[in-house]
Design an enzyme around this catalytic site. Sequence first.
Site, short mmCIF file in Angstrom:
data_model
loop_
_atom_site.label_atom_id
_atom_site.label_comp_id
_atom_site.label_asym_id
_atom_site.label_seq_id
_atom_site.Cartn_x
_atom_site.Cartn_y
_atom_site.Cartn_z
N TYR A 34 2.28 4.11 0.19
CA TYR A 34 2.60 2.68 0.31
C TYR A 34 3.86 2.48 1.15
O TYR A 34 3.89 1.67 2.07
CB TYR A 34 2.75 2.06 -1.08
CG TYR A 34 2.96 0.55 -1.07
CD1 TYR A 34 1.89 -0.30 -0.82
CD2 TYR A 34 4.21 0.00 -1.29
CE1 TYR A 34 2.07 -1.67 -0.79
CE2 TYR A 34 4.40 -1.37 -1.26
CZ TYR A 34 3.32 -2.21 -1.03
OH TYR A 34 3.50 -3.57 -0.99
N ILE A 58 7.11 -9.62 -6.48
CA ILE A 58 6.50 -10.94 -6.46
C ILE A 58 5.38 -10.97 -7.50
O ILE A 58 4.57 -10.03 -7.58
CB ILE A 58 5.90 -11.26 -5.06
CG1 ILE A 58 6.93 -11.02 -3.95
CG2 ILE A 58 5.39 -12.70 -5.03
CD1 ILE A 58 8.17 -11.89 -3.99
N ASN A 98 -1.60 -9.99 6.12
CA ASN A 98 -1.15 -10.01 4.72
C ASN A 98 -1.90 -9.01 3.83
O ASN A 98 -1.34 -8.54 2.85
CB ASN A 98 -1.35 -11.43 4.16
CG ASN A 98 -0.97 -11.53 2.71
OD1 ASN A 98 0.18 -11.33 2.36
ND2 ASN A 98 -1.94 -11.84 1.85
N THR A 114 2.26 -11.34 -8.52
CA THR A 114 0.87 -11.45 -8.04
C THR A 114 0.05 -10.39 -8.78
O THR A 114 0.62 -9.52 -9.46
CB THR A 114 0.77 -11.15 -6.53
OG1 THR A 114 1.06 -9.76 -6.33
CG2 THR A 114 1.72 -12.02 -5.70
N LYS A 121 4.20 0.65 4.85
CA LYS A 121 5.03 -0.55 5.04
C LYS A 121 6.15 -0.29 6.04
O LYS A 121 6.59 -1.20 6.75
CB LYS A 121 5.58 -1.02 3.69
CG LYS A 121 4.50 -1.55 2.74
CD LYS A 121 3.73 -2.71 3.35
CE LYS A 121 2.73 -3.33 2.40
NZ LYS A 121 2.03 -4.49 2.99
N1 LIG Z 1 3.40 -8.46 -5.05
C1 LIG Z 1 4.48 -7.81 -4.63
O1 LIG Z 1 5.40 -7.53 -5.42
C2 LIG Z 1 4.60 -7.40 -3.18
C3 LIG Z 1 5.83 -6.89 -2.75
C4 LIG Z 1 5.98 -6.51 -1.43
C5 LIG Z 1 4.93 -6.66 -0.54
N2 LIG Z 1 3.73 -7.16 -0.98
C6 LIG Z 1 2.67 -7.29 0.01
O2 LIG Z 1 2.20 -8.62 0.04
C7 LIG Z 1 0.85 -8.62 0.53
C8 LIG Z 1 0.00 -9.45 -0.41
O3 LIG Z 1 -0.08 -8.74 -1.66
P1 LIG Z 1 -0.19 -9.47 -3.08
O4 LIG Z 1 1.01 -9.15 -3.84
O5 LIG Z 1 -0.60 -10.89 -2.91
O6 LIG Z 1 -1.35 -8.56 -3.70
P2 LIG Z 1 -2.82 -8.93 -4.15
O7 LIG Z 1 -3.42 -7.63 -4.59
O8 LIG Z 1 -2.77 -10.05 -5.09
O9 LIG Z 1 -3.48 -9.44 -2.80
C9 LIG Z 1 -3.84 -8.55 -1.78
C10 LIG Z 1 -4.91 -9.21 -0.94
O10 LIG Z 1 -5.31 -8.27 0.08
C11 LIG Z 1 -6.72 -8.34 0.19
N3 LIG Z 1 -7.25 -7.07 0.70
C12 LIG Z 1 -7.03 -5.83 0.21
N4 LIG Z 1 -7.73 -4.92 0.92
C13 LIG Z 1 -8.38 -5.60 1.90
C14 LIG Z 1 -9.25 -5.21 2.95
N5 LIG Z 1 -9.59 -3.93 3.15
N6 LIG Z 1 -9.73 -6.18 3.76
C15 LIG Z 1 -9.40 -7.47 3.57
N7 LIG Z 1 -8.58 -7.91 2.59
C16 LIG Z 1 -8.09 -6.97 1.76
C17 LIG Z 1 -7.20 -8.59 -1.24
O11 LIG Z 1 -8.51 -9.11 -1.25
C18 LIG Z 1 -6.17 -9.58 -1.74
O12 LIG Z 1 -6.53 -10.90 -1.41
C19 LIG Z 1 0.42 -7.16 0.62
O13 LIG Z 1 0.53 -6.71 1.95
C20 LIG Z 1 1.44 -6.44 -0.26
O14 LIG Z 1 1.62 -5.09 0.08
C21 LIG Z 1 3.55 -7.53 -2.27
#
Ligand SMILES: NC(=O)c1ccc[n+]([C@@H]2O[C@H](COP(=O)([O-])OP(=O)(O)OC[C@H]3O[C@@H](n4cnc5c(N)ncnc54)[C@H](O)[C@@H]3O)[C@@H](O)[C@H]2O)c1
Length: 176
Positions: free
Chosen positions: A81, A114, A17, A116, A85
């Site tokens: 990015y 999402i 994740n 976040t 992905k």
């Molecule tokens: N929020 C969105 O709109 C969205 C959309 C599509 C995909 N995503 C994907 O969902 C996943 C979760 O993202 P999110 O939205 O919760 O973002 P977020 O920034 O809230 O959380 C990302 C998490 O990744 C962890 N992280 C980052 N770099 C790291 C590393 N080097 N080692 C360990 N942990 C690390 C952070 O500590 C954090 O807990 C990600 O892969 C993101 O790309 C998010």
Amino acid sequence: MALGERQYGNLDILVNNAGIARRHYIEDTSEEEWDEVMAVNAKGTFLGTKHAIPAMRRAGGGSIVNISSVSGIVAIGWSAYNASKGATRVFTKITAVQHAKDKIRCNSVHPGPIDTPMLREGRADPATRDASTPQAPLGRLGTSEDVAYGVLFLASDEASYVTGAELVIDGGVVAE
Ligand SMILES: NC(=O)c1ccc[n+]([C@@H]2O[C@H](COP(=O)([O-])OP(=O)(O)OC[C@H]3O[C@@H](n4cnc5c(N)ncnc54)[C@H](O)[C@@H]3O)[C@@H](O)[C@H]2O)c1
């Protein structure tokens, strides 16, 4: 022995994740930025998978869920990015094919917008606000729970015949 085995006896489920977003177009993306995004999003998924497989094999099988994005399917987003992905999306399929014999399933989840910290950060920056927030036909941002229920399904035995698949959780963004 992997961490999950020490703590719980078996490692059955892995969710890759962790992710970072860097919002620059191709011409404005430095090599360092490209490497940083690929290291966390793509290489991190590879390393998690590589080290989970032996433990899952010892457990008699397992389920790996990789968090990709709609940006891994269509050109919503930026450069590094999207590439990271997209790599995650196809790496999921080769994992599914190579390890079906080990009863290890592997699927990708493709969230849209999402609510976040990652998305809020993009929306807070006037330079990236519009492109960071595609409007979903369902008319709202997704929640972490919306994504978690999809992950829960793919991790569960109810998905025992699902591998190499893509679960889009995006309020209809890609369909449009
Ligand atoms: N929020 C969105 O709109 C969205 C959309 C599509 C995909 N995503 C994907 O969902 C996943 C979760 O993202 P999110 O939205 O919760 O973002 P977020 O920034 O809230 O959380 C990302 C998490 O990744 C962890 N992280 C980052 N770099 C790291 C590393 N080097 N080692 C360990 N942990 C690390 C952070 O500590 C954090 O807990 C990600 O892969 C993101 O790309 C998010």
